[in-house]
Motif scaffolding. Sequence first.
Motif, PDB file in Angstrom:
ATOM      1  N   THR A 108       0.850  -1.183   0.000  1.00 50.46           N
ATOM      2  CA  THR A 108       0.000   0.000   0.000  1.00 50.46           C
ATOM      3  C   THR A 108       0.889   1.237   0.000  1.00 50.46           C
ATOM      4  O   THR A 108       2.116   1.140   0.093  1.00 50.46           O
ATOM      5  CB  THR A 108      -0.923   0.047   1.245  1.00 50.46           C
ATOM      6  OG1 THR A 108      -0.117   0.263   2.414  1.00 50.46           O
ATOM      7  CG2 THR A 108      -1.720  -1.235   1.397  1.00 50.46           C
ATOM      8  N   ALA A 109       0.269   2.382  -0.083  1.00 53.68           N
ATOM      9  CA  ALA A 109       1.026   3.643  -0.049  1.00 53.68           C
ATOM     10  C   ALA A 109       1.593   3.906   1.344  1.00 53.68           C
ATOM     11  O   ALA A 109       2.515   4.695   1.507  1.00 53.68           O
ATOM     12  CB  ALA A 109       0.139   4.801  -0.481  1.00 53.68           C
ATOM     13  N   GLN A 110       1.041   3.236   2.335  1.00 55.47           N
ATOM     14  CA  GLN A 110       1.490   3.414   3.714  1.00 55.47           C
ATOM     15  C   GLN A 110       2.899   2.840   3.864  1.00 55.47           C
ATOM     16  O   GLN A 110       3.140   1.689   3.514  1.00 55.47           O
ATOM     17  CB  GLN A 110       0.515   2.695   4.639  1.00 55.47           C
ATOM     18  CG  GLN A 110       0.704   2.964   6.092  1.00 55.47           C
ATOM     19  CD  GLN A 110      -0.379   2.276   6.927  1.00 55.47           C
ATOM     20  OE1 GLN A 110      -0.891   1.228   6.566  1.00 55.47           O
ATOM     21  NE2 GLN A 110      -0.714   2.875   8.041  1.00 55.47           N
ATOM     22  N   GLN A 111       3.821   3.619   4.351  1.00 54.47           N
ATOM     23  CA  GLN A 111       5.197   3.179   4.548  1.00 54.47           C
ATOM     24  C   GLN A 111       5.516   3.192   6.045  1.00 54.47           C
ATOM     25  O   GLN A 111       5.917   4.225   6.592  1.00 54.47           O
ATOM     26  CB  GLN A 111       6.170   4.088   3.785  1.00 54.47           C
ATOM     27  CG  GLN A 111       5.993   4.056   2.283  1.00 54.47           C
ATOM     28  CD  GLN A 111       6.290   2.686   1.714  1.00 54.47           C
ATOM     29  OE1 GLN A 111       7.246   2.025   2.094  1.00 54.47           O
ATOM     30  NE2 GLN A 111       5.443   2.225   0.803  1.00 54.47           N
ATOM     31  N   PRO A 112       5.323   2.055   6.730  1.00 56.16           N
ATOM     32  CA  PRO A 112       5.528   2.022   8.178  1.00 56.16           C
ATOM     33  C   PRO A 112       6.894   2.532   8.626  1.00 56.16           C
ATOM     34  O   PRO A 112       6.985   3.313   9.572  1.00 56.16           O
ATOM     35  CB  PRO A 112       5.360   0.542   8.524  1.00 56.16           C
ATOM     36  CG  PRO A 112       4.485   0.017   7.438  1.00 56.16           C
ATOM     37  CD  PRO A 112       4.854   0.785   6.210  1.00 56.16           C
ATOM     38  N   ALA A 113       7.967   2.113   7.949  1.00 59.60           N
ATOM     39  CA  ALA A 113       9.308   2.544   8.370  1.00 59.60           C
ATOM     40  C   ALA A 113       9.440   4.056   8.285  1.00 59.60           C
ATOM     41  O   ALA A 113      10.042   4.679   9.171  1.00 59.60           O
ATOM     42  CB  ALA A 113      10.383   1.861   7.536  1.00 59.60           C
TER      43      ALA A 113
END
Length: 151
Positions: A108-113
């Motif tokens: 997804t577009a979400q980048q946890p790091a």
Amino acid sequence: MDCCTPSNNVGVSKSECPSCGNKGKNVQLITLKSLLKALALETIKPDNSYEFCSNSACTTVYFNGNHSQTFAEDDLKVPVYQKNPSMDVPVCYCFDWTRERLMKAAGTAQQPADQIKAHVQAGRCGCEVNNPQGACCLGNVNAFARDLNKG
């Protein structure tokens, strides 16, 4: 200075885990004080140094340098990422990025790091009191993401 700066990250010690023989990583006493359950906390020796065993096959989480004391995951208030394969175990303890949450964010577009880095830069992390390894979790988060991308 925050918990994820190099000067606050703990290094490998010269001591070996009495249970598996792997080299331990030094942890600050504040980590044990924050994460051990009361009965285990009552037994620590503040003058001793303690190490973290990251070996996933080993039941020991913490041990002291002279091998007279060990603590297992049951002695902690939280599950230990390196020891517990459950999907709801945090990879990032400060911001509750579990294996399951990281897997859902993959692709997804979400980048946890990147989100975690932004929190760290804003001075919001508390790895030394939240993460059983007593050090920054970004290495664990990045390694988990790499493993997801391989599979």
